[in-house]
Design a protein around this motif. Structure first.
Motif, short mmCIF file in Angstrom:
data_model
loop_
_atom_site.label_atom_id
_atom_site.label_comp_id
_atom_site.label_asym_id
_atom_site.label_seq_id
_atom_site.Cartn_x
_atom_site.Cartn_y
_atom_site.Cartn_z
N ILE A 191 0.83 -1.20 0.00
CA ILE A 191 0.00 0.00 0.00
C ILE A 191 0.87 1.26 0.00
O ILE A 191 1.88 1.34 0.70
CB ILE A 191 -0.92 0.00 1.23
CG1 ILE A 191 -1.87 -1.20 1.18
CG2 ILE A 191 -1.72 1.29 1.32
CD1 ILE A 191 -2.85 -1.19 0.04
N ALA A 192 0.47 2.23 -0.79
CA ALA A 192 1.12 3.54 -0.82
C ALA A 192 0.05 4.62 -0.95
O ALA A 192 -1.14 4.33 -1.02
CB ALA A 192 2.11 3.62 -1.98
N GLN A 193 0.47 5.87 -0.97
CA GLN A 193 -0.49 6.97 -1.03
C GLN A 193 -1.15 7.08 -2.41
O GLN A 193 -2.36 7.28 -2.52
CB GLN A 193 0.20 8.29 -0.68
CG GLN A 193 -0.77 9.47 -0.62
CD GLN A 193 -0.07 10.78 -0.27
OE1 GLN A 193 1.08 10.98 -0.64
NE2 GLN A 193 -0.75 11.65 0.45
N GLN A 194 -0.37 6.92 -3.46
CA GLN A 194 -0.89 7.13 -4.80
C GLN A 194 -0.85 5.88 -5.67
O GLN A 194 -1.78 5.63 -6.43
CB GLN A 194 -0.11 8.26 -5.49
CG GLN A 194 -0.28 9.61 -4.80
CD GLN A 194 0.52 10.71 -5.48
OE1 GLN A 194 1.38 10.43 -6.33
NE2 GLN A 194 0.27 11.96 -5.12
N HIS A 206 -0.21 1.68 -5.74
CA HIS A 206 -0.03 0.42 -5.05
C HIS A 206 0.65 -0.59 -5.97
O HIS A 206 0.61 -0.46 -7.20
CB HIS A 206 -1.38 -0.15 -4.59
CG HIS A 206 -2.24 0.83 -3.88
ND1 HIS A 206 -1.81 1.55 -2.80
CD2 HIS A 206 -3.53 1.22 -4.09
CE1 HIS A 206 -2.79 2.33 -2.35
NE2 HIS A 206 -3.84 2.16 -3.14
N ASN A 212 -4.45 4.70 -7.06
CA ASN A 212 -5.43 4.68 -5.98
C ASN A 212 -6.71 5.41 -6.42
O ASN A 212 -7.11 6.42 -5.86
CB ASN A 212 -4.83 5.35 -4.73
CG ASN A 212 -5.72 5.18 -3.51
OD1 ASN A 212 -6.45 4.21 -3.41
ND2 ASN A 212 -5.66 6.13 -2.60
N THR A 268 -1.64 0.20 6.38
CA THR A 268 -0.72 1.33 6.42
C THR A 268 -1.50 2.64 6.51
O THR A 268 -2.13 3.06 5.55
CB THR A 268 0.16 1.35 5.16
OG1 THR A 268 0.81 0.08 5.03
CG2 THR A 268 1.21 2.45 5.24
N HIS A 284 -4.08 5.32 6.64
CA HIS A 284 -5.45 5.28 6.14
C HIS A 284 -5.51 4.95 4.65
O HIS A 284 -6.58 4.91 4.07
CB HIS A 284 -6.13 6.63 6.38
CG HIS A 284 -5.39 7.78 5.78
ND1 HIS A 284 -4.39 8.44 6.44
CD2 HIS A 284 -5.48 8.38 4.56
CE1 HIS A 284 -3.90 9.40 5.68
NE2 HIS A 284 -4.54 9.39 4.53
N TYR A 285 -4.33 4.69 4.04
CA TYR A 285 -4.29 4.51 2.59
C TYR A 285 -4.92 3.19 2.14
O TYR A 285 -5.32 3.06 0.99
CB TYR A 285 -2.83 4.57 2.10
CG TYR A 285 -2.12 5.85 2.45
CD1 TYR A 285 -2.71 7.09 2.20
CD2 TYR A 285 -0.87 5.83 3.06
CE1 TYR A 285 -2.07 8.27 2.54
CE2 TYR A 285 -0.22 7.01 3.40
CZ TYR A 285 -0.82 8.22 3.14
OH TYR A 285 -0.19 9.40 3.48
N TRP A 286 -5.01 2.21 3.03
CA TRP A 286 -5.53 0.90 2.65
C TRP A 286 -7.05 0.83 2.68
O TRP A 286 -7.65 -0.12 2.14
CB TRP A 286 -4.98 -0.16 3.60
CG TRP A 286 -5.46 0.01 5.02
CD1 TRP A 286 -5.01 0.89 5.94
CD2 TRP A 286 -6.51 -0.71 5.65
NE1 TRP A 286 -5.69 0.76 7.12
CE2 TRP A 286 -6.62 -0.22 6.98
CE3 TRP A 286 -7.36 -1.74 5.25
CZ2 TRP A 286 -7.55 -0.70 7.88
CZ3 TRP A 286 -8.30 -2.23 6.17
CH2 TRP A 286 -8.39 -1.72 7.45
N ASN A 337 -9.61 2.52 1.27
CA ASN A 337 -10.42 2.59 0.04
C ASN A 337 -10.32 1.31 -0.78
O ASN A 337 -11.34 0.77 -1.24
CB ASN A 337 -9.98 3.79 -0.80
CG ASN A 337 -10.32 5.11 -0.13
OD1 ASN A 337 -11.24 5.19 0.67
ND2 ASN A 337 -9.56 6.15 -0.42
#
Length: 423
Positions: free
Chosen positions: A27-30, A32, A52, A83, A85-87, A89
């Motif tokens: 998981i990452a911010q923008q 994955h 994302n 991770t 709050h990125y996970w 959605n």
């Protein structure tokens, strides 16, 4: 009934069958990254990077369907790290499409990253593969569908924490301001944040301004805001101390502006804290078993809301020990051969849930007769250290709360005490 975690571990391993496609997502911010393996850990297909958003999630879906068709697999389990709050959605999107989404512990991912290549190197593709391997080996937990009331509590408690942090910061800065500009104010008011002290700071912010007034003027100002003022003696003392104050007399305008903003921040934080706590009480009233838990002497609204917000519906836990493991309050031992290490708390769980369980237990030890008796018995008879007794009582509280949630029964004091104490 004794709770055995090894039995559950076996069930998690057996759940991954030969028909499963195991997907790990870093998981990452923008953007994955996803990797896939079969039930034996053999890598399937190439890595996929997806954005994302809806288009990225659809590309992940097509990638999974393509791998399932190519390798004749009928089921898919998707693992990821929680991770930040990125996970949230991507997990909700996959769960809405009937995919089984599971979570892996980030600490465990770090520990297992050298399993395949025996190197400490790190990359998004490697992390996704490590996550897939961990899911295949049964090192995962299920994503729990939290009812709306419990999710509201988690959001409200997180909001309350940030408001309290701002409130404490504003208080500390007001204390600093007083120490610099008007330190003698502490001789008149014991608490700087009491009503009288705050009203004085609002009306007469600097000693230079206060020293030019008469006690009657100070009292008149107090009456304009307070129904009960601090009295003529304190007014006279204020004027006298202000006339010989050792506080700073430079940059007066800047200090006044700073104090005005600090008081505004303090008022805003107090108002927001009151609103949030009212909302927390309203949400707790919608949870069926919360009323019986609040009837336990020593359980406060905030501590119970924190436990329910972080743990979710307690009736979903099979035993109180499962709640302790979720909080990271389960015991861990390090031993080898003839050497036996000290038992410690694992701290592999939700830190805020640990905090609220500890706070609730401390309140019970101070106010609840049954917990007071158990703590006294642990310390005086079993010769436990006080903190060890508190940790033991955290487990007792967890079992009581889970039992009440699962059975729907009210708190029974006699059932709380051990047999040797109840007798």
């Amino acid at each position: 009934m004794k709770f055995k975690s090894q039995a559950r571990q076996n069930q998690l391993i057996e759940k991954i069958t030969s028909s499963h496609l195991v997907v790990g997502i870093d998981i990452a911010q923008q953007t994955h990254v996803a990797r896939a393996v079969n039930f034996r850990g053999i890598i399937i297909g190439e890595a996929l990077s997806f954005t994302n958003d809806e288009d990225g999630f659809n590309s992940l879906l097509q990638w999974i369907q393509k791998l399932q068709t190519a390798h004749q697999l009928s089921a898919t389990v998707v693992g990821m790290e929680p991770t930040g709050h990125y996970w949230l959605n991507v997990s909700r999107w996959l769960a809405a499409r009937q995919f089984e989404v599971v979570l892996v512990n980030p600490h465990l991912v770090k520990k297992n990253k050298e399993n395949r290549d025996n190197t400490p190197s790190k990359s998004d593709k490697k992390d996704a593969l490590v996550i897939a391997d961990m899911v295949k080996n049964g090192y995962y937990s299920f994503r729990r569908n939290t009812p709306e009331a419990f999710e509201e509590l988690r959001v409200l408690l997180s909001n309350r924490d940030s408001v309290v942090k701002r409130l404490v910061s504003a208080k500390n800065q007001i204390h600093r301001w007083v120490d610099i500009v008007f330190p003698e104010l502490r001789q008149v008011f014991k608490h700087i944040t009491c009503i009288g002290a705050l009203v004085t700071l609002r009306l007469f912010p600097t000693p230079a301004e206060l020293s030019q007034l008469q006690p009657q003027d100070v009292i008149k100002g107090w009456k304009s805001i307070m129904k009960r003022h601090s009295g003529s003696r304190k007014a006279q003392e204020l004027v006298t101390l202000a006339s010989r104050s050792v506080g700073s007399r430079q940059a007066t305008h800047a200090y006044q502006l700073h104090l005005k903003q600090l008081l505004a921040e303090y008022d805003l934080a107090c108002e927001q804290l009151q609103v949030v706590e009212q909302e927390i009480v309203a949400v707790l009233e919608r949870i069926p078993f919360a009323k019986s838990m609040l009837a336990i002497k020593g359980i406060s609204v905030i501590s119970l809301a924190g436990i329910l917000g972080e743990a979710g519906d307690l009736s979903g836990f099979v035993h109180g020990n499962a709640l302790l493991r979720h909080a990271g309050l389960n015991l861990a031992e390090s031993s080898s051969g003839k050497w036996t290490g000290q038992m410690v708390i694992s701290k592999r769980g939700r830190s805020r849930l640990r905090r609220f369980l500890y706070i609730a237990t401390m309140c019970l030890v101070m106010n609840n007769p049954e917990f007071q008796a158990m703590h006294k018995y642990n310390v005086n008879v079993k010769k436990m250290k006080k903190m060890k007794s508190i940790m033991k009582l955290c487990g007792k509280l967890a079992r009581i709360l889970v039992g009440m949630a699962r059975s729907g029964q009210a708190y029974t004091p006699l059932k709380t005490l051990p047999l040797e104490q109840a007798a």
